[in-house]
Design a protein around this motif. Structure first.
Motif, PDB file in Angstrom:
ATOM      1  N   ILE A   8       0.842  -1.204   0.000  1.00  0.00           N
ATOM      2  CA  ILE A   8       0.000   0.000   0.000  1.00  0.00           C
ATOM      3  C   ILE A   8       0.871   1.246   0.000  1.00  0.00           C
ATOM      4  O   ILE A   8       0.631   2.198  -0.760  1.00  0.00           O
ATOM      5  CB  ILE A   8      -0.965  -0.017   1.210  1.00  0.00           C
ATOM      6  CG1 ILE A   8      -2.023  -1.115   1.031  1.00  0.00           C
ATOM      7  CG2 ILE A   8      -1.636   1.334   1.392  1.00  0.00           C
ATOM      8  CD1 ILE A   8      -2.876  -1.341   2.247  1.00  0.00           C
ATOM      9  N   ALA A   9       1.921   1.251   0.818  1.00  0.00           N
ATOM     10  CA  ALA A   9       2.832   2.403   0.860  1.00  0.00           C
ATOM     11  C   ALA A   9       3.529   2.577  -0.487  1.00  0.00           C
ATOM     12  O   ALA A   9       3.709   3.699  -0.972  1.00  0.00           O
ATOM     13  CB  ALA A   9       3.859   2.220   1.972  1.00  0.00           C
ATOM     14  N   LEU A  10       3.928   1.463  -1.107  1.00  0.00           N
ATOM     15  CA  LEU A  10       4.568   1.527  -2.416  1.00  0.00           C
ATOM     16  C   LEU A  10       3.619   2.086  -3.467  1.00  0.00           C
ATOM     17  O   LEU A  10       4.012   2.933  -4.289  1.00  0.00           O
ATOM     18  CB  LEU A  10       5.060   0.131  -2.820  1.00  0.00           C
ATOM     19  CG  LEU A  10       5.828   0.025  -4.120  1.00  0.00           C
ATOM     20  CD1 LEU A  10       7.145   0.773  -4.003  1.00  0.00           C
ATOM     21  CD2 LEU A  10       6.070  -1.418  -4.477  1.00  0.00           C
ATOM     22  N   ALA A  11       2.373   1.663  -3.440  1.00  0.00           N
ATOM     23  CA  ALA A  11       1.390   2.162  -4.402  1.00  0.00           C
ATOM     24  C   ALA A  11       1.129   3.657  -4.192  1.00  0.00           C
ATOM     25  O   ALA A  11       1.050   4.424  -5.162  1.00  0.00           O
ATOM     26  CB  ALA A  11       0.098   1.370  -4.290  1.00  0.00           C
ATOM     27  N   ILE A  12       1.011   4.080  -2.934  1.00  0.00           N
ATOM     28  CA  ILE A  12       0.751   5.503  -2.654  1.00  0.00           C
ATOM     29  C   ILE A  12       1.940   6.361  -3.075  1.00  0.00           C
ATOM     30  O   ILE A  12       1.781   7.373  -3.757  1.00  0.00           O
ATOM     31  CB  ILE A  12       0.410   5.704  -1.158  1.00  0.00           C
ATOM     32  CG1 ILE A  12      -0.962   5.089  -0.843  1.00  0.00           C
ATOM     33  CG2 ILE A  12       0.429   7.178  -0.790  1.00  0.00           C
ATOM     34  CD1 ILE A  12      -1.290   5.054   0.637  1.00  0.00           C
ATOM     35  N   SER A  13       3.162   5.943  -2.687  1.00  0.00           N
ATOM     36  CA  SER A  13       4.335   6.748  -3.057  1.00  0.00           C
ATOM     37  C   SER A  13       4.556   6.733  -4.566  1.00  0.00           C
ATOM     38  O   SER A  13       4.942   7.746  -5.153  1.00  0.00           O
ATOM     39  CB  SER A  13       5.577   6.245  -2.323  1.00  0.00           C
ATOM     40  OG  SER A  13       5.862   4.916  -2.702  1.00  0.00           O
ATOM     41  N   GLY A  14       4.291   5.618  -5.220  1.00  0.00           N
ATOM     42  CA  GLY A  14       4.389   5.576  -6.679  1.00  0.00           C
ATOM     43  C   GLY A  14       3.390   6.500  -7.343  1.00  0.00           C
ATOM     44  O   GLY A  14       3.705   7.191  -8.312  1.00  0.00           O
ATOM     45  N   GLY A  15       2.168   6.534  -6.812  1.00  0.00           N
ATOM     46  CA  GLY A  15       1.159   7.448  -7.359  1.00  0.00           C
ATOM     47  C   GLY A  15       1.545   8.904  -7.162  1.00  0.00           C
ATOM     48  O   GLY A  15       1.366   9.733  -8.064  1.00  0.00           O
ATOM     49  N   ILE A  16       2.082   9.221  -5.987  1.00  0.00           N
ATOM     50  CA  ILE A  16       2.514  10.608  -5.730  1.00  0.00           C
ATOM     51  C   ILE A  16       3.645  10.993  -6.672  1.00  0.00           C
ATOM     52  O   ILE A  16       3.654  12.087  -7.252  1.00  0.00           O
ATOM     53  CB  ILE A  16       2.926  10.767  -4.251  1.00  0.00           C
ATOM     54  CG1 ILE A  16       1.684  10.688  -3.356  1.00  0.00           C
ATOM     55  CG2 ILE A  16       3.658  12.079  -4.024  1.00  0.00           C
ATOM     56  CD1 ILE A  16       2.009  10.619  -1.876  1.00  0.00           C
ATOM     57  N   LEU A  17       4.609  10.096  -6.849  1.00  0.00           N
ATOM     58  CA  LEU A  17       5.723  10.396  -7.759  1.00  0.00           C
ATOM     59  C   LEU A  17       5.241  10.531  -9.203  1.00  0.00           C
ATOM     60  O   LEU A  17       5.742  11.376  -9.954  1.00  0.00           O
ATOM     61  CB  LEU A  17       6.798   9.313  -7.645  1.00  0.00           C
ATOM     62  CG  LEU A  17       7.613   9.334  -6.354  1.00  0.00           C
ATOM     63  CD1 LEU A  17       8.550   8.149  -6.309  1.00  0.00           C
ATOM     64  CD2 LEU A  17       8.381  10.629  -6.236  1.00  0.00           C
ATOM     65  N   LEU A  18       4.294   9.718  -9.602  1.00  0.00           N
ATOM     66  CA  LEU A  18       3.735   9.832 -10.947  1.00  0.00           C
ATOM     67  C   LEU A  18       3.018  11.165 -11.118  1.00  0.00           C
ATOM     68  O   LEU A  18       3.147  11.826 -12.158  1.00  0.00           O
ATOM     69  CB  LEU A  18       2.781   8.664 -11.203  1.00  0.00           C
ATOM     70  CG  LEU A  18       2.298   8.475 -12.630  1.00  0.00           C
ATOM     71  CD1 LEU A  18       3.484   8.187 -13.535  1.00  0.00           C
ATOM     72  CD2 LEU A  18       1.301   7.341 -12.694  1.00  0.00           C
ATOM     73  N   LEU A  19       2.285  11.604 -10.097  1.00  0.00           N
ATOM     74  CA  LEU A  19       1.610  12.901 -10.144  1.00  0.00           C
ATOM     75  C   LEU A  19       2.631  14.037 -10.230  1.00  0.00           C
ATOM     76  O   LEU A  19       2.468  14.975 -11.022  1.00  0.00           O
ATOM     77  CB  LEU A  19       0.724  13.069  -8.903  1.00  0.00           C
ATOM     78  CG  LEU A  19       0.007  14.415  -8.781  1.00  0.00           C
ATOM     79  CD1 LEU A  19      -1.065  14.520  -9.855  1.00  0.00           C
ATOM     80  CD2 LEU A  19      -0.574  14.571  -7.402  1.00  0.00           C
ATOM     81  N   LEU A  20       3.697  13.965  -9.420  1.00  0.00           N
ATOM     82  CA  LEU A  20       4.739  14.998  -9.471  1.00  0.00           C
ATOM     83  C   LEU A  20       5.439  15.026 -10.820  1.00  0.00           C
ATOM     84  O   LEU A  20       5.791  16.100 -11.326  1.00  0.00           O
ATOM     85  CB  LEU A  20       5.746  14.770  -8.339  1.00  0.00           C
ATOM     86  CG  LEU A  20       5.250  15.089  -6.936  1.00  0.00           C
ATOM     87  CD1 LEU A  20       6.296  14.695  -5.914  1.00  0.00           C
ATOM     88  CD2 LEU A  20       4.892  16.555  -6.812  1.00  0.00           C
ATOM     89  N   THR A  21       5.632  13.851 -11.416  1.00  0.00           N
ATOM     90  CA  THR A  21       6.240  13.791 -12.751  1.00  0.00           C
ATOM     91  C   THR A  21       5.346  14.486 -13.769  1.00  0.00           C
ATOM     92  O   THR A  21       5.830  15.257 -14.616  1.00  0.00           O
ATOM     93  CB  THR A  21       6.488  12.331 -13.158  1.00  0.00           C
ATOM     94  OG1 THR A  21       7.315  11.715 -12.193  1.00  0.00           O
ATOM     95  CG2 THR A  21       7.120  12.238 -14.526  1.00  0.00           C
ATOM     96  N   ALA A  22       4.060  14.222 -13.707  1.00  0.00           N
ATOM     97  CA  ALA A  22       3.128  14.857 -14.636  1.00  0.00           C
ATOM     98  C   ALA A  22       3.096  16.372 -14.434  1.00  0.00           C
ATOM     99  O   ALA A  22       3.089  17.139 -15.415  1.00  0.00           O
ATOM    100  CB  ALA A  22       1.733  14.272 -14.459  1.00  0.00           C
TER     101      ALA A  22
END
Length: 162
Positions: A42-56
């Protein structure tokens, strides 16, 4: 005893055969993740989503920045291009000066160690090259002496009175 062996053979036949629904559920229950692993995923999915949002967001800001500042860069390019070239040459000059200095210090340190007899890496090649040069010079000197005598005798034969 016979029942036990028969049960084992049926189980091995089930495992070797096509996967049935109950067998898949049994395997899932054997390999169910622990709560620590679930929270980690869950932590990996949340941090991955945040990083993907920051990349966008970063990519969007970069594209908007290029669109906004392109006219300014095009209009002021007669100033920026010579300035950038000047900075490039100055940086390249300092870097090359630094690199040549490092090479000179390393060469001097190697020569100092070699002359003091510490045998730095590569000194055996220098000794071999020195011996080859000395041997070749000796051969050339002997050849020149022999060829000089040969020419001296030829001159005496050509002009006996000389």
């Amino acid at each position: 005893m016979a029942d036990r062996q028969g049960g084992q053979s049926r189980r091995t036949r089930q495992q070797r055969g096509p996967l049935s629904g109950s067998l898949i559920l049994n395997r899932l229950q054997k390999h169910r993740p622990s709560t620590c692993q679930v929270f980690g995923m869950i932590a990996l999915a949340i941090s991955g989503g945040i990083l993907l949002l920051l990349t966008a967001l970063t990519m969007t800001a970069t594209v908007i920045g290029i669109m906004v500042f392109s006219p300014f860069l095009i209009i002021s390019s007669p100033i920026w291009v010579p300035f950038a070239a000047l900075i490039l040459f100055v940086v390249a000059g300092f870097l090359s000066m630094f690199c040549f200095g490092v090479v000179a210090v390393a060469a001097l340190a190697w020569a100092y160690r070699y002359l003091k007899g510490f045998h730095p890496p590569g000194s055996d090649r220098v000794d071999y090259a020195r011996s080859r040069i000395a041997c070749t010079a000796s051969h050339v000197k002997d050849y020149a002496r022999e060829y000089g005598e040969y020419l001296h005798n030829k001159v005496k034969d050509a002009a006996p009175g000389a």
